[in-house]
Design an enzyme around this catalytic site. Structure first.
Site, PDB file in Angstrom:
ATOM      1  N   HIS A 110       0.833  -1.331  -0.018  1.00 49.98           N
ATOM      2  CA  HIS A 110       0.207  -0.158  -0.127  1.00 49.98           C
ATOM      3  C   HIS A 110       0.627   1.158  -0.165  1.00 49.98           C
ATOM      4  O   HIS A 110       0.468   2.236  -0.728  1.00 49.98           O
ATOM      5  CB  HIS A 110      -0.833  -0.031   1.154  1.00 49.98           C
ATOM      6  CG  HIS A 110      -2.092  -0.761   1.066  1.00 49.98           C
ATOM      7  ND1 HIS A 110      -3.303  -0.325   0.150  1.00 49.98           N
ATOM      8  CD2 HIS A 110      -2.803  -1.615   1.634  1.00 49.98           C
ATOM      9  CE1 HIS A 110      -4.135  -1.279   0.515  1.00 49.98           C
ATOM     10  NE2 HIS A 110      -3.780  -2.234   1.253  1.00 49.98           N
ATOM     11  N   GLU A 176      -5.951  -1.953  12.568  1.00 49.43           N
ATOM     12  CA  GLU A 176      -6.826  -2.138  11.334  1.00 49.43           C
ATOM     13  C   GLU A 176      -7.161  -3.146  11.059  1.00 49.43           C
ATOM     14  O   GLU A 176      -8.514  -3.626  11.020  1.00 49.43           O
ATOM     15  CB  GLU A 176      -6.150  -1.063  10.368  1.00 49.43           C
ATOM     16  CG  GLU A 176      -6.992  -1.007   9.029  1.00 49.43           C
ATOM     17  CD  GLU A 176      -6.259  -0.210   7.885  1.00 49.43           C
ATOM     18  OE1 GLU A 176      -7.251   0.013   7.054  1.00 49.43           O
ATOM     19  OE2 GLU A 176      -5.169  -0.232   7.780  1.00 49.43           O
ATOM     20  N   HIS A 177      -6.233  -3.925  10.492  1.00 47.71           N
ATOM     21  CA  HIS A 177      -6.556  -5.392  10.291  1.00 47.71           C
ATOM     22  C   HIS A 177      -5.748  -6.502  11.148  1.00 47.71           C
ATOM     23  O   HIS A 177      -4.693  -6.302  11.361  1.00 47.71           O
ATOM     24  CB  HIS A 177      -6.048  -5.831   8.789  1.00 47.71           C
ATOM     25  CG  HIS A 177      -6.615  -4.845   7.788  1.00 47.71           C
ATOM     26  ND1 HIS A 177      -5.862  -3.791   7.282  1.00 47.71           N
ATOM     27  CD2 HIS A 177      -7.663  -4.744   6.908  1.00 47.71           C
ATOM     28  CE1 HIS A 177      -6.207  -2.995   6.456  1.00 47.71           C
ATOM     29  NE2 HIS A 177      -7.631  -3.642   6.283  1.00 47.71           N
ATOM     30  N   ASP A 210     -10.866  -6.620   1.728  1.00 49.97           N
ATOM     31  CA  ASP A 210     -10.739  -5.269   0.944  1.00 49.97           C
ATOM     32  C   ASP A 210     -11.606  -5.479  -0.141  1.00 49.97           C
ATOM     33  O   ASP A 210     -12.042  -4.493  -0.737  1.00 49.97           O
ATOM     34  CB  ASP A 210      -9.176  -5.138   0.267  1.00 49.97           C
ATOM     35  CG  ASP A 210      -8.076  -5.106   1.608  1.00 49.97           C
ATOM     36  OD1 ASP A 210      -8.603  -4.621   2.320  1.00 49.97           O
ATOM     37  OD2 ASP A 210      -7.133  -5.412   1.098  1.00 49.97           O
ATOM     38  N   GLU A 264     -29.978  19.986  41.328  1.00 47.89           N
ATOM     39  CA  GLU A 264     -29.392  20.693  40.101  1.00 47.89           C
ATOM     40  C   GLU A 264     -29.679  22.156  40.426  1.00 47.89           C
ATOM     41  O   GLU A 264     -29.015  22.870  39.641  1.00 47.89           O
ATOM     42  CB  GLU A 264     -29.625  20.168  38.673  1.00 47.89           C
ATOM     43  CG  GLU A 264     -29.325  18.934  38.581  1.00 47.89           C
ATOM     44  CD  GLU A 264     -29.131  18.698  36.832  1.00 47.89           C
ATOM     45  OE1 GLU A 264     -28.070  18.106  36.575  1.00 47.89           O
ATOM     46  OE2 GLU A 264     -29.854  18.919  36.326  1.00 47.89           O
ATOM     47  N   HIS A 269     -37.326  24.054  36.013  1.00 46.37           N
ATOM     48  CA  HIS A 269     -37.651  22.657  35.607  1.00 46.37           C
ATOM     49  C   HIS A 269     -38.566  21.808  36.423  1.00 46.37           C
ATOM     50  O   HIS A 269     -39.598  21.457  36.004  1.00 46.37           O
ATOM     51  CB  HIS A 269     -36.273  21.938  35.556  1.00 46.37           C
ATOM     52  CG  HIS A 269     -35.613  22.123  34.286  1.00 46.37           C
ATOM     53  ND1 HIS A 269     -34.689  23.453  34.048  1.00 46.37           N
ATOM     54  CD2 HIS A 269     -34.946  21.363  33.315  1.00 46.37           C
ATOM     55  CE1 HIS A 269     -34.037  23.240  33.173  1.00 46.37           C
ATOM     56  NE2 HIS A 269     -34.321  21.988  32.458  1.00 46.37           N
TER      57      HIS A 269
END
Length: 281
Positions: A110, A176-177, A210, A264, A269
């Protein structure tokens, strides 16, 4: 995934590769732009007079493409920042060194920055893999690129004290692989949570992934497999939560909501819930 507009950017050429055009047709793209590199990422992210802006930009590329994706991330969604290709082969004494070497050479072609690694607990197997690499490399068309990758510090054949240690190395690497060529391949895979895509057994070469066996070719590198999976349909999906609550249902939740809201310090609320029950006295 229900994507309404699919655009593809491919580097300009006097005549585009027919295989590329066929792949674009199969993928269902409705726009093809002859532009590549960082400029393609910018065009897809922000639009130009001739390129329509998109919401998501995905796909592999060189370091300049990766840098461009990092720059536009936040303005558009991306898959992840992918680096050079990686392969880690975990092998025991049942592995065929000829095939392990062939897979390593395949990924090394690659890019000279590619990382190709094998780890085994068997010294004879390790030596045989190195010998096979030396024997096969001159027959490869991209031998100079392969040699560059193999000579880097990111590539090598390593000897572990046990297959357990090899599995620990694989988990830390988060390749990755990941190819596992061992008698207890599934048991080893159970101990490795982090990999872009895994290939088990002699007849599961990375090249199959692939091109044909199903997994996407765009996979996380540089240890990112610990954080994210490969490009998939999920990349283009988003979720929206919807709530419809009955009066009785809200009554059941009333105390929980108001208690947490007041804890809180968000009194409004809590009041937004209480007002719905203002007739309760």
């Amino acid at each position: 995934a229900g994507v309404e507009h699919v655009a593809v950017a491919t580097p300009p050429a006097e005549e585009l590769n027919p295989a590329t055009l066929a792949a674009i047709e199969v993928a269902g793209a409705d726009a093809v732009y002859q532009t590549g590199g960082a400029q393609a990422i910018a065009a897809l992210a922000y639009g130009t007079e001739t390129v329509a802006a998109t919401d998501v930009v995905v796909g592999p590329g060189n370091r300049w493409v990766t840098a461009a994706k990092a720059a536009v991330r936040g303005d558009v969604e991306i898959d992840f920042l992918a680096g050079p290709s990686e392969l880690l082969v975990v092998a025991d004494d049942t592995a065929d060194p000829e095939l392990v070497a062939a897979d390593m050479l395949a990924q090394a072609e690659h890019d000279t920055d590619a990382s190709v690694v094998a780890v085994t607990d068997d010294e004879e197997t390790a030596r045989a893999i190195v010998d096979e690499i030396d024997r096969q490399i001159d027959d490869r068309e991209r031998s100079e690129v392969i040699e560059g990758a193999l000579e880097s510090d990111a590539s090598g054949v390593f000897l572990a004290r046990s297959m357990s240690e090899a599995a620990l190395f694989a988990e830390e690497y988060a390749a990755e692989h990941l190819a596992i060529v061992a008698d207890e391949d599934e048991a080893l895979l159970d101990r490795i949570d982090s990999a872009g895509s895994a290939f088990l057994g002699h007849y599961s070469p990375v090249a199959a992934g692939d091109y044909a066996s199903g997994p996407n070719h765009v996979l996380p590198t540089g240890g990112q497999a610990r954080l994210v999976g490969g490009l998939s349909v999920d990349t283009f999906l988003r979720s929206t939560t919807v709530q419809r609550i009955s009066e009785a249902g809200l009554g059941e939740l009333r105390e929980t909501i108001t208690t947490l809201a007041r804890a809180e310090g968000l009194e409004a609320h809590a009041e937004s819930v209480e007002r719905r029950f203002s007739d309760d006295g």
